[in-house]
Design an enzyme around this catalytic site. Structure first.
Site, PDB file in Angstrom:
ATOM      1  N   HIS A 136       0.811  -1.221   0.000  1.00 48.32           N
ATOM      2  CA  HIS A 136       0.000   0.000   0.000  1.00 48.32           C
ATOM      3  C   HIS A 136       0.842   1.268   0.000  1.00 48.32           C
ATOM      4  O   HIS A 136       0.337   2.343  -0.316  1.00 48.32           O
ATOM      5  CB  HIS A 136      -0.996  -0.011   1.170  1.00 48.32           C
ATOM      6  N   ASP A 166       0.601  -7.677   1.649  1.00 53.89           N
ATOM      7  CA  ASP A 166       0.927  -6.251   1.731  1.00 53.89           C
ATOM      8  C   ASP A 166       2.436  -6.014   1.735  1.00 53.89           C
ATOM      9  O   ASP A 166       2.945  -5.156   2.455  1.00 53.89           O
ATOM     10  CB  ASP A 166       0.295  -5.606   2.964  1.00 53.89           C
ATOM     11  N   SER A 247       4.414   2.864   7.919  1.00 57.52           N
ATOM     12  CA  SER A 247       4.169   1.691   7.070  1.00 57.52           C
ATOM     13  C   SER A 247       5.395   1.371   6.232  1.00 57.52           C
ATOM     14  O   SER A 247       5.956   2.239   5.568  1.00 57.52           O
ATOM     15  CB  SER A 247       2.975   1.947   6.143  1.00 57.52           C
TER      16      SER A 247
END
Length: 506
Positions: A136, A166, A247
């Site tokens: 992402h 992910d 992230s």
């Protein structure tokens, strides 16, 4: 005065006598060989205060930080408005204000070419410039910039991504870079100290400390918010502060070894509330190894349809729907099988409860997901299951979704896998309402796929490909199966507007 002193003398005498008696008894006990428990009164080399040695822990944090910070990078995601997969937002604005107003608004709000649309973190995992991050973080990008902790900047190549975990893999052209080693994430323990390193809220090279709060967490974020067709969720949970921008960053132990890739937070505000989640290092390492070696992820499947017995609500609904009386507990209940199922071929039946894989306990679906999802087609696993109260173990050969047991490369992918979408026939009633003579409905459009990059999402209608009408998925495959070059796609959005866009066939 004399009378007062006379009254106090007896009390003074008793006090002196009591003190002398106490000292004498202690001296006697200290020299005697009696087995009385004197540990509370005596000094022992095996006894220490219960305070934590914060100095030594602090030293561990400092050393781990010095190791980790140089290997964690900032990733800047540059994309134009029509290169991402937010076509529905554009369509909604067009619907109310018209295309001209939408273009004017887009020019006003779209970030300049020298401004990123999003930012995240990444971890250097080799001296020659391979970087691991989240899918992402890089989704929808037409340019990815990597900035090292020393502020040196590079344009990165996106090697590959995996929405199901992910994870993404990038590459910059450089040598002699600092990098982190993968630790064995199976060996981590709840309560263990960890550090989260990344670039939250634009604050570069930020280090936070906490513990591992839990293992094997499934939080439903990949399938619920992402575009994962077969998500693998078995996150490491930590209370080390993680915020937007973290992230793709590193979760490390006190040795500075990589035990996870920070991916998500659970929060009512969108910011840190003590619940952060990281992809385990063992799974992340397997994904990047697949991408480097094969160009795609090699995913093994048991071939079972199942229900998580630890989910009380799911068990209740299953019982109501099927008139059964299953009890909630631990394990995964087999409800059916896919085609060419390795589990079915091994003798597992509907109603069996899977309790172990290769001797490791399976308490819920997250355990089964990572146990099987971290393996490749052709791998053999020992599956322990319970049937009618008795425990059995069977060797199961894992297969890919097409029933194969061998590794595949990009060249082996089907057309729909290459372009990242599946297609269903458009019914005649819909064709009549829209005035169409051909068309297929898009399904399972993968994030960051070729179809997504040109603005196509689920439930759009593709009318033509390369000027040829399409009415089935087979038509799409026949047109593109051996095709190389630019692909032209004519499609209709949810508001009935028609577009023609294209991409280069991967």
């Amino acid at each position: 005065m004399k009378n007062t002193l006379k009254k106090l003398l007896p009390f003074a005498f008793v006090g002196v006598l009591s003190g002398a008696t106490t000292i004498g008894v202690q001296h006697y006990l200290s020299e005697s060989g009696s087995g009385a428990d004197q540990s509370y009164f005596t000094k022992s080399s095996n006894v220490s205060f219960a305070g934590m040695n914060t100095a030594s822990v602090g030293d561990d944090f400092v050393n781990a930080s010095k190791t980790t910070v140089p290997a964690v990078v900032t990733i800047k995601n540059y994309q134009t408005r029509n290169s991402n997969n937010r076509a529905s937002e554009q369509d909604l604005f067009d619907y109310f204000f018209g295309p001209g107003q939408q273009r004017q608004r887009q020019q006003q709000q779209q970030a300049p070419d020298n401004m990123p649309s999003g930012m995240g973190s990444g971890v250097i995992i080799s001296a020659d410039g391979y970087i691991i991050s989240n899918n992402h973080v890089v989704a929808g990008a037409n340019k990815l910039e990597v900035v090292l902790s020393n502020k040196k900047s590079y344009i990165a190549t996106l090697v590959g991504t995996d929405p199901n975990t992910d994870i993404s893999l990038l590459k910059i052209e450089e040598k002699g870079l600092p990098f982190l080693n993968f630790a064995n994430s199976d060996n981590i323990e709840v309560g263990q100290w960890v550090l989260a390193v990344g670039n939250p809220l634009g604050l570069n090279s930020t280090v936070t400390a906490g513990i591992i709060s839990a293992k094997g967490r499934g939080i439903g974020i990949l399938g619920g918010q992402g575009k994962a067709a077969n998500p693998i969720e078995s996150f490491i949970q930590t209370d080390a502060a993680i915020n937007p921008g973290n992230s793709g960053g590193a979760l490390v132990n006190v040795n500075g070894d990589l035990i996870g890739i920070n991916s998500a937070i659970s929060s009512t505000t969108g910011y840190y509330q003590g619940y952060g989640f990281a992809v385990p290092a063992n799974l992340a390492r397997k994904i990047v190894e697949d991408i480097k070696k094969f160009g795609i992820v090699q995913r093994g499947f048991l071939g079972v349809q199942s229900m998580d017995l630890s989910n009380d609500q799911a068990v209740l609904q299953y019982n109501q729907r099927n008139k059964t009386n299953l009890k909630a507990g631990q394990g995964v209940y087999v409800t059916g099988f896919g085609t060419k199922s390795g589990a079915e071929e091994a003798g597992i039946k509907t109603g069996d409860i899977i309790t172990k894989v290769d001797g490791v306990a399976i308490t819920d679906f997250a355990d089964l997901s990572i146990s099987i999802g971290s393996k490749r087609p052709g791998d053999r696993v020992q599956v322990t299951y319970v049937r009618n109260g008795k425990e059995y173990t069977a060797p199961v050969t894992l297969k890919d979704q097409n029933g194969g047991t061998s590794s595949r490369s990009k060249a082996d992918l089907t057309v729909t896998e290459k372009i990242g979408a599946e297609f269903e026939p458009l019914n005649d009633r819909f064709k009549t309402e829209y005035g169409l003579t051909s068309g297929v409905v898009t399904k399972n459009v993968m994030e960051n796929s070729e179809m997504a990059k040109i603005g196509i999402v689920d439930d759009y209608i593709v009318i033509e490909i390369n000027g040829k009408p399409v009415n089935s998925q087979k038509d799409v495959e026949n047109i593109l199966s051996k095709y190389k070059g630019n692909v032209q796609v004519k499609f209709v959005d949810n508001y009935g507007r028609m577009y023609t866009k294209g991409f280069k066939m991967p």
